[in-house]
Motif scaffolding. Structure first.
Motif, PDB file in Angstrom:
ATOM      1  N   GLU A  62     -29.205  -6.524  13.099  1.00 25.25           N
ATOM      2  CA  GLU A  62     -27.935  -6.498  13.985  1.00 25.25           C
ATOM      3  C   GLU A  62     -27.625  -7.207  14.502  1.00 25.25           C
ATOM      4  OE1 GLU A  62     -25.124  -4.008  13.219  1.00 25.25           O
ATOM      5  OE2 GLU A  62     -26.195  -2.454  12.674  1.00 25.25           O
ATOM      6  N   ARG A  63     -28.561  -8.034  15.675  1.00 26.81           N
ATOM      7  CA  ARG A  63     -29.135  -9.353  16.366  1.00 26.81           C
ATOM      8  C   ARG A  63     -28.613 -10.564  15.511  1.00 26.81           C
ATOM      9  NH1 ARG A  63     -32.140 -13.620  16.981  1.00 26.81           N
ATOM     10  NH2 ARG A  63     -34.318 -11.914  15.717  1.00 26.81           N
ATOM     11  N   LEU A  64     -28.797 -10.729  14.023  1.00 24.00           N
ATOM     12  CA  LEU A  64     -28.428 -11.904  13.126  1.00 24.00           C
ATOM     13  C   LEU A  64     -27.063 -12.492  12.791  1.00 24.00           C
ATOM     14  CD1 LEU A  64     -31.999 -11.473  10.808  1.00 24.00           C
ATOM     15  CD2 LEU A  64     -31.428 -13.400  13.033  1.00 24.00           C
ATOM     16  N   ALA A  65     -26.327 -10.690  12.608  1.00 24.83           N
ATOM     17  CA  ALA A  65     -25.488 -10.426  11.803  1.00 24.83           C
ATOM     18  C   ALA A  65     -24.557 -11.329  13.230  1.00 24.83           C
ATOM     19  CB  ALA A  65     -24.838  -9.601  11.665  1.00 24.83           C
ATOM     20  N   GLY A  66     -24.571 -10.875  14.438  1.00 24.59           N
ATOM     21  CA  GLY A  66     -23.914 -11.235  15.104  1.00 24.59           C
ATOM     22  C   GLY A  66     -22.100 -10.342  15.545  1.00 24.59           C
ATOM     23  N   ARG A  67     -21.412 -11.581  15.388  1.00 20.51           N
ATOM     24  CA  ARG A  67     -20.243 -11.962  16.011  1.00 20.51           C
ATOM     25  C   ARG A  67     -19.613 -12.393  14.564  1.00 20.51           C
ATOM     26  NH1 ARG A  67     -21.370 -13.412  20.751  1.00 20.51           N
ATOM     27  NH2 ARG A  67     -20.850 -15.054  20.293  1.00 20.51           N
ATOM     28  N   ALA A  68     -19.944 -12.554  13.116  1.00 16.00           N
ATOM     29  CA  ALA A  68     -19.073 -12.436  11.771  1.00 16.00           C
ATOM     30  C   ALA A  68     -17.588 -11.560  11.822  1.00 16.00           C
ATOM     31  CB  ALA A  68     -20.804 -11.913  10.699  1.00 16.00           C
ATOM     32  N   THR A  69     -17.130 -12.147  10.772  1.00 18.75           N
ATOM     33  CA  THR A  69     -15.870 -11.980  10.494  1.00 18.75           C
ATOM     34  C   THR A  69     -15.861 -10.306   9.834  1.00 18.75           C
ATOM     35  OG1 THR A  69     -15.005 -13.446  10.529  1.00 18.75           O
ATOM     36  CG2 THR A  69     -13.396 -12.293   9.604  1.00 18.75           C
ATOM     37  N   LEU A  70     -16.810 -10.787   8.422  1.00 18.90           N
ATOM     38  CA  LEU A  70     -17.441  -9.540   7.754  1.00 18.90           C
ATOM     39  C   LEU A  70     -18.779  -9.515   7.649  1.00 18.90           C
ATOM     40  CD1 LEU A  70     -16.968  -7.903   5.176  1.00 18.90           C
ATOM     41  CD2 LEU A  70     -16.556 -10.004   4.118  1.00 18.90           C
ATOM     42  N   VAL A  71     -19.567  -8.264   7.030  1.00 17.81           N
ATOM     43  CA  VAL A  71     -20.995  -8.564   7.178  1.00 17.81           C
ATOM     44  C   VAL A  71     -20.869  -7.536   5.658  1.00 17.81           C
ATOM     45  CG1 VAL A  71     -21.720  -7.923   9.651  1.00 17.81           C
ATOM     46  CG2 VAL A  71     -21.270  -6.619   8.682  1.00 17.81           C
ATOM     47  N   SER A  85     -16.024  -6.795  10.573  1.00 12.51           N
ATOM     48  CA  SER A  85     -15.164  -5.871   9.588  1.00 12.51           C
ATOM     49  C   SER A  85     -16.979  -5.693   8.475  1.00 12.51           C
ATOM     50  CB  SER A  85     -14.198  -6.222   8.447  1.00 12.51           C
ATOM     51  OG  SER A  85     -13.854  -5.900   6.859  1.00 12.51           O
ATOM     52  N   ARG A  86     -16.718  -3.847   8.310  1.00 14.21           N
ATOM     53  CA  ARG A  86     -18.389  -3.830   7.716  1.00 14.21           C
ATOM     54  C   ARG A  86     -18.530  -2.982   6.250  1.00 14.21           C
ATOM     55  NH1 ARG A  86     -19.164  -2.918  13.326  1.00 14.21           N
ATOM     56  NH2 ARG A  86     -18.058  -0.854  13.246  1.00 14.21           N
ATOM     57  N   THR A  87     -18.925  -3.706   5.628  1.00 10.50           N
ATOM     58  CA  THR A  87     -18.478  -3.742   4.337  1.00 10.50           C
ATOM     59  C   THR A  87     -19.990  -2.874   4.113  1.00 10.50           C
ATOM     60  OG1 THR A  87     -16.708  -4.874   3.420  1.00 10.50           O
ATOM     61  CG2 THR A  87     -18.016  -3.794   1.574  1.00 10.50           C
ATOM     62  N   VAL A  88     -20.243  -1.148   2.840  1.00  5.10           N
ATOM     63  CA  VAL A  88     -21.705  -1.150   2.340  1.00  5.10           C
ATOM     64  C   VAL A  88     -21.424  -0.968   1.222  1.00  5.10           C
ATOM     65  CG1 VAL A  88     -20.821   0.971   3.255  1.00  5.10           C
ATOM     66  CG2 VAL A  88     -23.638   0.255   2.949  1.00  5.10           C
ATOM     67  N   LEU A  89     -22.466  -1.249   0.201  1.00  6.18           N
ATOM     68  CA  LEU A  89     -22.444  -1.120  -1.456  1.00  6.18           C
ATOM     69  C   LEU A  89     -23.295   0.562  -1.985  1.00  6.18           C
ATOM     70  CD1 LEU A  89     -21.908  -1.103  -4.204  1.00  6.18           C
ATOM     71  CD2 LEU A  89     -23.129  -3.127  -4.360  1.00  6.18           C
ATOM     72  N   LEU A  90     -22.604   1.551  -2.042  1.00  3.38           N
ATOM     73  CA  LEU A  90     -23.868   2.705  -3.142  1.00  3.38           C
ATOM     74  C   LEU A  90     -23.967   2.387  -3.795  1.00  3.38           C
ATOM     75  CD1 LEU A  90     -22.065   5.246  -0.435  1.00  3.38           C
ATOM     76  CD2 LEU A  90     -23.579   4.015   0.504  1.00  3.38           C
ATOM     77  N   LEU A 122     -24.753   6.631   9.018  1.00  5.14           N
ATOM     78  CA  LEU A 122     -24.128   5.239   8.996  1.00  5.14           C
ATOM     79  C   LEU A 122     -22.750   5.215   8.369  1.00  5.14           C
ATOM     80  CD1 LEU A 122     -27.653   3.179   9.648  1.00  5.14           C
ATOM     81  CD2 LEU A 122     -25.656   3.487  11.285  1.00  5.14           C
ATOM     82  N   LEU A 123     -23.068   5.691   7.212  1.00  5.11           N
ATOM     83  CA  LEU A 123     -21.363   4.923   6.319  1.00  5.11           C
ATOM     84  C   LEU A 123     -20.148   5.866   7.054  1.00  5.11           C
ATOM     85  CD1 LEU A 123     -21.480   7.369   3.287  1.00  5.11           C
ATOM     86  CD2 LEU A 123     -21.517   5.069   3.630  1.00  5.11           C
ATOM     87  N   SER A 124     -19.668   6.219   8.761  1.00  2.00           N
ATOM     88  CA  SER A 124     -19.099   6.103   9.121  1.00  2.00           C
ATOM     89  C   SER A 124     -19.033   4.858   9.897  1.00  2.00           C
ATOM     90  CB  SER A 124     -19.356   7.222  10.296  1.00  2.00           C
ATOM     91  OG  SER A 124     -20.350   6.917  11.265  1.00  2.00           O
ATOM     92  N   ARG A 125     -20.110   4.828   9.817  1.00  2.32           N
ATOM     93  CA  ARG A 125     -19.569   2.804  10.233  1.00  2.32           C
ATOM     94  C   ARG A 125     -19.170   1.862   9.587  1.00  2.32           C
ATOM     95  NH1 ARG A 125     -18.754   3.040  15.469  1.00  2.32           N
ATOM     96  NH2 ARG A 125     -19.765   0.896  15.381  1.00  2.32           N
ATOM     97  N   ALA A 126     -18.393   2.281   8.668  1.00  2.00           N
ATOM     98  CA  ALA A 126     -18.555   1.242   7.218  1.00  2.00           C
ATOM     99  C   ALA A 126     -16.692   1.366   7.065  1.00  2.00           C
ATOM    100  CB  ALA A 126     -18.944   1.406   6.016  1.00  2.00           C
ATOM    101  N   ASP A 127     -16.203   0.268   7.418  1.00  2.00           N
ATOM    102  CA  ASP A 127     -15.206  -0.037   7.636  1.00  2.00           C
ATOM    103  C   ASP A 127     -14.473  -0.036   5.592  1.00  2.00           C
ATOM    104  OD1 ASP A 127     -13.763  -0.781   9.691  1.00  2.00           O
ATOM    105  OD2 ASP A 127     -15.400  -2.558   9.305  1.00  2.00           O
ATOM    106  N   LEU A 128     -15.407  -0.275   5.197  1.00  2.00           N
ATOM    107  CA  LEU A 128     -14.973  -0.227   3.181  1.00  2.00           C
ATOM    108  C   LEU A 128     -16.342   0.087   3.180  1.00  2.00           C
ATOM    109  CD1 LEU A 128     -13.171  -1.145   0.623  1.00  2.00           C
ATOM    110  CD2 LEU A 128     -14.386  -3.054   0.692  1.00  2.00           C
ATOM    111  N   VAL A 129     -16.264   1.530   1.534  1.00  2.00           N
ATOM    112  CA  VAL A 129     -17.633   1.699   1.390  1.00  2.00           C
ATOM    113  C   VAL A 129     -17.460   1.330  -0.542  1.00  2.00           C
ATOM    114  CG1 VAL A 129     -18.897   3.724   0.519  1.00  2.00           C
ATOM    115  CG2 VAL A 129     -18.092   3.443   3.033  1.00  2.00           C
TER     116      VAL A 129
END
Length: 345
Positions: A62-71, A85-90, A122-129
């Protein structure tokens, strides 16, 4: 240390299997000329190489990614706060087992079982799944219905190492590493029995060690247990195989189904909507509870299969996932809401 740039990808996680296969595609894409930098001159930043997915790492990233436009978290666990914006791959069906499958968790290590509530929460924190097939999307929605409108189905990238060149010595490839939920042993025995009943003298090459199999099976005269093979070495077998046998029915995707389709190799696999979706015209379906259906499916090995690598195009996939712009398009912004429950691209 420089800023994180517009996109940060966390590559921490499993070093073998599908996770390693996906990362190999990512690395090749980023090394290629097609991975055009963003309009501000920055590039995709990958973190977590050779890192285990531990609680400590989840905090640190979380600290390393910081204020990136997309993680982007391609390892099942969404970022919690980093990134605009946060994307997760399941990519692990074991995190979303149906009730009838729940007994399989007893065979998994405790360290894996404690991941499940974290992944779901943590899925609730993702903008795109992102899920690799519709069946995986259905699993996710059952347990986390609140992300229904954020799910997109996008098959994993699969790139052949070359055209198919059937070898002089025909064989069936079984690209399955034995695991507690793979059901490999009885299905491998069923394949050998079906080949014998059909009068086919085809050798069977399996990516398992002899010690991974019961002695009578490991010593079968038509079976070649070769152990785990690296992806780049496995390409030769994919190109020369007569057919593929993939008996697993609990998968988030099923890479061998996609590899068979991309190479144009017929693949024997249990009949399901998922296997049809991923394998397409390469599928030779059978019903595991009916031995005669496997014998009948073997007839399809003689039919040609058209290679379809475009279904899993690496460049299209990563340009979409990482929101790489074309010339003159600014760096990525937050995604628009999905138009449907399961958006298929």
């Amino acid at each position: 240390m420089t800023g994180p740039g517009p996109v940060v990808v966390d590559s921490a996680g499993g070093a073998t299997g599908g996770a390693a296969r996906w990362r190999a595609e990512l690395d090749t894409f980023l090394d290629s000329a097609t991975s055009t930098p963003y309009s501000d001159g920055s590039s995709v930043r990958v973190i977590g190489q050779r890192q285990q997915l531990t609680p400590g790492w989840l905090v640190r990233r979380e600290r390393l990614a910081g204020r990136a436009t997309l993680v982007v978290a391609p390892n099942n666990v969404s970022f919690a706060v980093a990134g605009a914006s946060r994307t997760v791959l399941l990519r692990n069906a074991l995190h979303f087992l149906y009730p009838a499958e729940a007994h399989l968790l007893s065979r998994m290590p405790r360290a894996f079982r404690v991941q499940i509530p974290v992944v779901r929460r943590l899925l609730s924190r993702a903008d795109l799944v992102v899920v690799p097939c519709a069946a995986m999307g259905d699993r996710v929605v059952r347990y986390v219905p609140g992300v229904r409108d954020r799910i997109v189905v996008r098959p994993h990238p699969v790139t052949p190492v070359g055209p198919r060149i059937p070898g002089a010595d025909p064989f069936i490839l079984v690209p399955v590493v034995p695991g507690p939920y793979k059901n490999l042993t009885p299905q491998l025995a069923a394949l050998l029995a079906a080949l014998d009943r059909a009068g086919r003298r085809l050798r069977v090459t399996v990516t398992a060690r002899p010690a991974d199999l019961p002695a009578p099976l490991a010593g079968h005269p038509m079976l070649d247990p070769i152990g785990i093979v690296a992806h780049h070495e496995l390409g030769r077998l994919w190109r020369t195989a007569t057919g593929v046998f993939y008996p697993s029915i609990l998968e988030a995707f099923g890479y061998p189904l996609a590899e068979a389709r991309a190479y144009g190799v017929p693949v024997l696999s249990p009949a399901s909507e998922q296997s049809r979706e991923v394998a397409g015209g390469a599928l030779l379906p059978y019903r595991p509870e009916e031995p005669d259906s496997l014998v009948a499916a073997l007839d399809g090995l003689d039919q040609p299969v058209t290679a379809d690598p475009a279904a899993f195009d690496r460049n299209d996939y990563f340009r979409w996932l990482l929101r790489l712009p074309t010339a003159g398009i600014p760096a990525p912004t937050a995604p628009a809401e999905a138009d449907s429950a399961l958006t298929r691209d």
